[in-house]
Design a protein around this motif. Sequence first.
Motif, PDB file in Angstrom:
ATOM      1  N   LEU A 148     -53.236  36.284  44.174  1.00 44.23           N
ATOM      2  CA  LEU A 148     -52.262  35.387  44.804  1.00 44.23           C
ATOM      3  C   LEU A 148     -52.194  34.049  44.078  1.00 44.23           C
ATOM      4  CD1 LEU A 148     -50.384  35.082  47.313  1.00 44.23           C
ATOM      5  CD2 LEU A 148     -52.341  34.082  48.503  1.00 44.23           C
ATOM      6  N   ARG A 149     -53.374  33.470  43.784  1.00 49.52           N
ATOM      7  CA  ARG A 149     -53.424  32.127  43.196  1.00 49.52           C
ATOM      8  C   ARG A 149     -52.903  32.104  41.765  1.00 49.52           C
ATOM      9  NH1 ARG A 149     -59.300  29.702  42.605  1.00 49.52           N
ATOM     10  NH2 ARG A 149     -59.279  30.989  40.723  1.00 49.52           N
ATOM     11  N   ASN A 150     -53.258  33.131  40.979  1.00 46.92           N
ATOM     12  CA  ASN A 150     -52.933  33.109  39.552  1.00 46.92           C
ATOM     13  C   ASN A 150     -51.742  34.002  39.198  1.00 46.92           C
ATOM     14  OD1 ASN A 150     -55.508  32.041  39.956  1.00 46.92           O
ATOM     15  ND2 ASN A 150     -56.174  32.509  37.893  1.00 46.92           N
ATOM     16  N   GLY A 151     -51.161  34.668  40.216  1.00 49.62           N
ATOM     17  CA  GLY A 151     -50.027  35.544  39.949  1.00 49.62           C
ATOM     18  C   GLY A 151     -50.380  36.709  39.038  1.00 49.62           C
ATOM     19  N   LEU A 152     -51.558  37.295  39.245  1.00 52.43           N
ATOM     20  CA  LEU A 152     -52.043  38.359  38.359  1.00 52.43           C
ATOM     21  C   LEU A 152     -51.913  39.726  39.026  1.00 52.43           C
ATOM     22  CD1 LEU A 152     -55.366  36.691  37.122  1.00 52.43           C
ATOM     23  CD2 LEU A 152     -53.173  36.739  35.934  1.00 52.43           C
ATOM     24  N   SER A 153     -51.914  40.757  38.187  1.00 52.08           N
ATOM     25  CA  SER A 153     -51.967  42.120  38.719  1.00 52.08           C
ATOM     26  C   SER A 153     -53.395  42.407  39.193  1.00 52.08           C
ATOM     27  CB  SER A 153     -51.601  43.123  37.621  1.00 52.08           C
ATOM     28  OG  SER A 153     -52.639  43.175  36.649  1.00 52.08           O
ATOM     29  N   SER A 154     -53.544  43.475  39.936  1.00 52.56           N
ATOM     30  CA  SER A 154     -54.870  43.874  40.410  1.00 52.56           C
ATOM     31  C   SER A 154     -55.825  44.108  39.236  1.00 52.56           C
ATOM     32  CB  SER A 154     -54.744  45.148  41.248  1.00 52.56           C
ATOM     33  OG  SER A 154     -56.016  45.607  41.638  1.00 52.56           O
ATOM     34  N   ALA A 155     -55.337  44.764  38.184  1.00 49.92           N
ATOM     35  CA  ALA A 155     -56.184  45.074  37.019  1.00 49.92           C
ATOM     36  C   ALA A 155     -56.622  43.798  36.307  1.00 49.92           C
ATOM     37  CB  ALA A 155     -55.430  45.979  36.051  1.00 49.92           C
ATOM     38  N   GLU A 156     -55.696  42.827  36.179  1.00 46.61           N
ATOM     39  CA  GLU A 156     -56.040  41.561  35.507  1.00 46.61           C
ATOM     40  C   GLU A 156     -57.076  40.780  36.313  1.00 46.61           C
ATOM     41  OE1 GLU A 156     -51.901  40.330  33.231  1.00 46.61           O
ATOM     42  OE2 GLU A 156     -51.986  40.191  35.409  1.00 46.61           O
ATOM     43  N   ALA A 157     -56.868  40.721  37.628  1.00 43.37           N
ATOM     44  CA  ALA A 157     -57.820  40.009  38.494  1.00 43.37           C
ATOM     45  C   ALA A 157     -59.183  40.687  38.464  1.00 43.37           C
ATOM     46  CB  ALA A 157     -57.281  39.946  39.921  1.00 43.37           C
ATOM     47  N   GLN A 158     -59.164  42.021  38.484  1.00 43.71           N
ATOM     48  CA  GLN A 158     -60.423  42.776  38.448  1.00 43.71           C
ATOM     49  C   GLN A 158     -61.181  42.510  37.152  1.00 43.71           C
ATOM     50  OE1 GLN A 158     -61.700  44.956  41.094  1.00 43.71           O
ATOM     51  NE2 GLN A 158     -63.420  44.341  39.797  1.00 43.71           N
ATOM     52  N   ALA A 159     -60.450  42.369  36.037  1.00 48.92           N
ATOM     53  CA  ALA A 159     -61.089  42.110  34.733  1.00 48.92           C
ATOM     54  C   ALA A 159     -61.809  40.760  34.745  1.00 48.92           C
ATOM     55  CB  ALA A 159     -60.048  42.144  33.623  1.00 48.92           C
ATOM     56  N   ILE A 160     -61.188  39.761  35.372  1.00 44.24           N
ATOM     57  CA  ILE A 160     -61.810  38.428  35.459  1.00 44.24           C
ATOM     58  C   ILE A 160     -63.081  38.502  36.298  1.00 44.24           C
ATOM     59  CG2 ILE A 160     -61.504  36.092  36.373  1.00 44.24           C
ATOM     60  CD1 ILE A 160     -58.528  36.343  35.651  1.00 44.24           C
ATOM     61  N   ILE A 161     -62.987  39.180  37.438  1.00 41.17           N
ATOM     62  CA  ILE A 161     -64.142  39.297  38.337  1.00 41.17           C
ATOM     63  C   ILE A 161     -65.270  40.082  37.658  1.00 41.17           C
ATOM     64  CG2 ILE A 161     -64.936  40.366  40.498  1.00 41.17           C
ATOM     65  CD1 ILE A 161     -62.135  39.600  41.662  1.00 41.17           C
ATOM     66  N   SER A 162     -64.905  41.135  36.943  1.00 42.57           N
ATOM     67  CA  SER A 162     -65.913  41.982  36.286  1.00 42.57           C
ATOM     68  C   SER A 162     -66.641  41.256  35.161  1.00 42.57           C
ATOM     69  CB  SER A 162     -65.264  43.250  35.718  1.00 42.57           C
ATOM     70  OG  SER A 162     -64.690  44.000  36.770  1.00 42.57           O
ATOM     71  N   ALA A 163     -65.986  40.234  34.584  1.00 35.51           N
ATOM     72  CA  ALA A 163     -66.608  39.482  33.477  1.00 35.51           C
ATOM     73  C   ALA A 163     -67.685  38.524  33.984  1.00 35.51           C
ATOM     74  CB  ALA A 163     -65.536  38.709  32.715  1.00 35.51           C
ATOM     75  N   GLN A 164     -67.716  38.278  35.295  1.00 38.23           N
ATOM     76  CA  GLN A 164     -68.703  37.364  35.865  1.00 38.23           C
ATOM     77  C   GLN A 164     -69.902  38.152  36.409  1.00 38.23           C
ATOM     78  OE1 GLN A 164     -66.622  34.991  38.839  1.00 38.23           O
ATOM     79  NE2 GLN A 164     -65.908  33.596  37.255  1.00 38.23           N
ATOM     80  N   ALA A 165     -70.930  37.407  36.796  1.00 44.22           N
ATOM     81  CA  ALA A 165     -72.072  38.033  37.456  1.00 44.22           C
ATOM     82  C   ALA A 165     -71.588  38.726  38.733  1.00 44.22           C
ATOM     83  CB  ALA A 165     -73.103  36.965  37.807  1.00 44.22           C
ATOM     84  N   THR A 166     -72.342  39.707  39.186  1.00 42.09           N
ATOM     85  CA  THR A 166     -71.947  40.411  40.408  1.00 42.09           C
ATOM     86  C   THR A 166     -72.287  39.576  41.642  1.00 42.09           C
ATOM     87  OG1 THR A 166     -74.091  41.494  40.673  1.00 42.09           O
ATOM     88  CG2 THR A 166     -72.451  42.638  39.301  1.00 42.09           C
ATOM     89  N   ARG A 167     -71.670  39.945  42.742  1.00 42.22           N
ATOM     90  CA  ARG A 167     -71.968  39.283  44.015  1.00 42.22           C
ATOM     91  C   ARG A 167     -73.471  39.362  44.315  1.00 42.22           C
ATOM     92  NH1 ARG A 167     -69.608  41.118  49.977  1.00 42.22           N
ATOM     93  NH2 ARG A 167     -70.119  39.169  51.062  1.00 42.22           N
ATOM     94  N   GLU A 168     -74.057  40.518  44.070  1.00 44.65           N
ATOM     95  CA  GLU A 168     -75.496  40.728  44.349  1.00 44.65           C
ATOM     96  C   GLU A 168     -76.357  39.816  43.482  1.00 44.65           C
ATOM     97  OE1 GLU A 168     -73.149  43.748  45.935  1.00 44.65           O
ATOM     98  OE2 GLU A 168     -73.271  43.215  43.807  1.00 44.65           O
ATOM     99  N   GLN A 169     -75.975  39.653  42.216  1.00 49.21           N
ATOM    100  CA  GLN A 169     -76.752  38.772  41.319  1.00 49.21           C
ATOM    101  C   GLN A 169     -76.694  37.321  41.789  1.00 49.21           C
ATOM    102  OE1 GLN A 169     -74.639  40.044  37.762  1.00 49.21           O
ATOM    103  NE2 GLN A 169     -76.518  40.874  36.871  1.00 49.21           N
ATOM    104  N   ARG A 170     -75.525  36.890  42.259  1.00 52.43           N
ATOM    105  CA  ARG A 170     -75.402  35.504  42.754  1.00 52.43           C
ATOM    106  C   ARG A 170     -76.247  35.313  44.001  1.00 52.43           C
ATOM    107  NH1 ARG A 170     -70.080  35.980  40.894  1.00 52.43           N
ATOM    108  NH2 ARG A 170     -69.430  36.885  42.858  1.00 52.43           N
TER     109      ARG A 170
END
Length: 207
Positions: A145-167
């Motif tokens: 919603l914020r960045n006007g991205l597709s699901s795949a693009e948003a998922q790629a950004i999230i996947s590049a970061q540490a996981t929720r469990e690691q945080r």
Amino acid sequence: MSAYVVGLTGGVGSGKSTVANWLVEQGAGLVDTDAIAHELTAPGGGAMAALIASFGADIATPDGALDRAAMRRRVFADPAARRQLEAVLHPMIRQVAEQRCHSDPAPYVLLAVPLLVESGAYRRRCDRILVVDCPVELQLARVMLRNGLSSAEAQAIISAQATREQRLAIADDIVLNASRTEDLHAPLCRLHTAYLAQAAEKAKANH
């Protein structure tokens, strides 16, 4: 670093800025490593000469700032270029962040580091670590919603970061930001009170 430092982190779209802004309104200081990175790569910024020396003049815009799109393409295609970029930028960002944490007159300072999990250097500098958490599917929806991205693009950004469990594994304190902003006020109020007390204890111990 004599100030009491609370490391603030969370995945993209988790609501770190909302949490930081509320605590700053209560009197916390804020040192934001993303903002420092932007300053260092603005026209005439402290990192630009070193970046141009490393990557060539074509990574700068006509006004002398970092061409973020060009740099992003370069590091995305070449892991060695990413490491080179980090080798130039990260020590400078850390140095500025340390100076600002040290000189901030607030009773405690939020050190906002998106990649706190990945960076041992910042974790060692923090008295506490506060993680802003939310379910991954909500994170995905917010980023789209914020960045006007597709699901795949948003998922790629999230996947590049540490996981929720690691945080969550490195957190001393966790704020769940999964519904209304107003729901954050009570837990943040409790944390603010605790940080003030802990900062006062540290100051007393150092005297």
